[in-house]
Write a protein that holds these residues in place. Structure first.
Motif, short mmCIF file in Angstrom:
data_model
loop_
_atom_site.label_atom_id
_atom_site.label_comp_id
_atom_site.label_asym_id
_atom_site.label_seq_id
_atom_site.Cartn_x
_atom_site.Cartn_y
_atom_site.Cartn_z
N ALA A 66 -4.50 7.57 -9.35
CA ALA A 66 -5.44 6.54 -9.82
C ALA A 66 -4.86 5.15 -9.58
O ALA A 66 -5.59 4.22 -9.19
N ILE A 67 -3.55 5.00 -9.78
CA ILE A 67 -2.90 3.71 -9.52
C ILE A 67 -2.94 3.39 -8.03
O ILE A 67 -3.27 2.28 -7.62
N TYR A 68 -2.64 4.39 -7.20
CA TYR A 68 -2.68 4.18 -5.75
C TYR A 68 -4.11 3.89 -5.28
O TYR A 68 -4.32 3.10 -4.36
N TRP A 69 -5.10 4.52 -5.90
CA TRP A 69 -6.49 4.26 -5.54
C TRP A 69 -6.84 2.80 -5.79
O TRP A 69 -7.55 2.17 -5.00
N GLN A 70 -6.34 2.24 -6.90
CA GLN A 70 -6.58 0.82 -7.18
C GLN A 70 -5.96 -0.06 -6.09
O GLN A 70 -6.54 -1.06 -5.68
N MET A 71 -4.77 0.34 -5.62
CA MET A 71 -4.13 -0.39 -4.51
C MET A 71 -4.99 -0.31 -3.26
O MET A 71 -5.14 -1.30 -2.53
N ALA A 72 -5.53 0.87 -2.99
CA ALA A 72 -6.36 1.06 -1.79
C ALA A 72 -7.61 0.21 -1.86
O ALA A 72 -8.05 -0.37 -0.85
N LYS A 73 -8.20 0.09 -3.04
CA LYS A 73 -9.44 -0.68 -3.18
C LYS A 73 -9.22 -2.17 -2.96
O LYS A 73 -10.15 -2.87 -2.58
N GLU A 74 -7.99 -2.66 -3.18
CA GLU A 74 -7.72 -4.09 -2.99
C GLU A 74 -7.95 -4.53 -1.55
O GLU A 74 -8.46 -5.63 -1.30
N LYS A 75 -7.53 -3.72 -0.60
CA LYS A 75 -7.73 -4.02 0.82
C LYS A 75 -8.25 -2.75 1.48
O LYS A 75 -7.55 -2.11 2.28
N PHE A 76 -9.47 -2.40 1.15
CA PHE A 76 -10.01 -1.09 1.53
C PHE A 76 -10.17 -0.92 3.03
O PHE A 76 -9.94 0.16 3.56
N ILE A 77 -10.55 -1.95 3.74
CA ILE A 77 -10.83 -1.82 5.18
C ILE A 77 -9.54 -1.76 6.00
O ILE A 77 -9.37 -0.88 6.84
N THR A 78 -8.61 -2.69 5.76
CA THR A 78 -7.42 -2.78 6.61
C THR A 78 -6.15 -2.25 5.95
O THR A 78 -5.15 -2.04 6.63
N GLY A 79 -6.15 -2.04 4.65
CA GLY A 79 -4.98 -1.51 3.97
C GLY A 79 -3.95 -2.58 3.63
O GLY A 79 -4.04 -3.73 4.06
N GLN A 80 -2.97 -2.17 2.85
CA GLN A 80 -1.91 -3.07 2.38
C GLN A 80 -0.83 -3.32 3.43
O GLN A 80 -0.07 -4.26 3.31
N GLY A 81 -0.75 -2.46 4.42
CA GLY A 81 0.27 -2.60 5.46
C GLY A 81 1.22 -1.41 5.45
O GLY A 81 1.47 -0.80 4.41
N ALA A 82 1.73 -1.09 6.62
CA ALA A 82 2.64 0.06 6.76
C ALA A 82 3.88 -0.14 5.89
O ALA A 82 4.46 -1.22 5.85
N GLY A 83 4.24 0.89 5.16
CA GLY A 83 5.42 0.85 4.31
C GLY A 83 5.19 0.25 2.94
O GLY A 83 6.13 0.12 2.15
N TYR A 84 3.97 -0.09 2.60
CA TYR A 84 3.67 -0.75 1.34
C TYR A 84 4.04 0.12 0.14
O TYR A 84 4.62 -0.37 -0.83
N VAL A 85 3.72 1.39 0.19
CA VAL A 85 4.00 2.29 -0.94
C VAL A 85 5.50 2.37 -1.19
O VAL A 85 5.96 2.30 -2.33
N PHE A 86 6.28 2.48 -0.14
CA PHE A 86 7.74 2.55 -0.28
C PHE A 86 8.29 1.24 -0.85
O PHE A 86 9.14 1.25 -1.75
N GLU A 87 7.81 0.12 -0.34
CA GLU A 87 8.29 -1.18 -0.83
C GLU A 87 7.88 -1.41 -2.28
O GLU A 87 8.65 -1.94 -3.07
N TYR A 88 6.68 -0.99 -2.63
CA TYR A 88 6.24 -1.11 -4.02
C TYR A 88 7.12 -0.26 -4.93
O TYR A 88 7.48 -0.68 -6.04
N ALA A 89 7.50 0.92 -4.47
CA ALA A 89 8.37 1.80 -5.26
C ALA A 89 9.74 1.16 -5.49
O ALA A 89 10.32 1.29 -6.57
N LYS A 90 10.24 0.44 -4.49
CA LYS A 90 11.52 -0.25 -4.67
C LYS A 90 11.43 -1.32 -5.75
O LYS A 90 12.35 -1.48 -6.56
#
Length: 163
Positions: free
Chosen positions: A36-60
């Motif tokens: 559900a948290i990741y879905w909220q991230m996806a909805k922020e930039k639904f068409i183009t995404g947050q960028g490669a590696g975003y999930v890993f960087e957010y985890a750091k």
């Protein structure tokens, strides 16, 4: 014996997925909360995404807070590859990935069912199923097997087409 073994493995996997113990890190309920948290991230930039590696960087960033109670603490992947593709690459990335999958299985459907083709299709199908609860595209060996399976299907397709 084989079918009995498969049934036992499936039942054990279902038990692990649907365990109701909140302390179990990999329980299905915990995954739904995180997804559900990741879905909220996806909805922020639904068409183009947050960028490669975003999930890993957010985890750091989450890990640096030392907040062990944060739902995403120490989660470097979504444990659901299709959602991770959506978060990082948006709908465009998910559609591109879907095109590759559809292309592979259209080729499998059209070609004569040789043992080699069945092996390649089985490997690809297993990795795609694993991606619903894991992160095989981020593990070099599994992703390499998936790539080899896709290329193998395309090679069989090229060899079976008249020149």
């Amino acid at each position: 014996y084989f079918y009995g073994f498969v049934i036992i493995c499936v039942l054990f996997a279902l038990y692990r997925i649907f365990a109701h113990d909140g302390t179990l890190l990999y329980s299905f309920q915990n995954r739904l909360e995180r997804w559900a948290i990741y879905w909220q991230m996806a909805k922020e930039k639904f068409i183009t995404g947050q960028g490669a590696g975003y999930v890993f960087e957010y985890a750091k960033v989450v890990d640096q807070t030392n907040n062990l109670q944060h739902p995403l603490w120490h989660w470097r992947h979504t444990h659901f590859e299709y959602l991770q593709i959506l978060v990082e690459h948006g709908l465009l990335g998910l559609l591109a990935f879907g095109w590759v999958v559809v292309d592979a299985f259209q080729s499998v459907w059209r070609l004569p069912k040789t043992p080699e083709l069945r092996v390649f299709a089985g490997i690809l199908l297993a990795i795609l199923a694993n991606a619903a609860f894991n992160f095989p595209f981020h593990l070099w060996m599994l992703s390499s097997l998936g790539l080899m399976a896709y290329v193998g299907i395309k090679v069989i397709e090229a060899e079976s087409c008249p020149s």
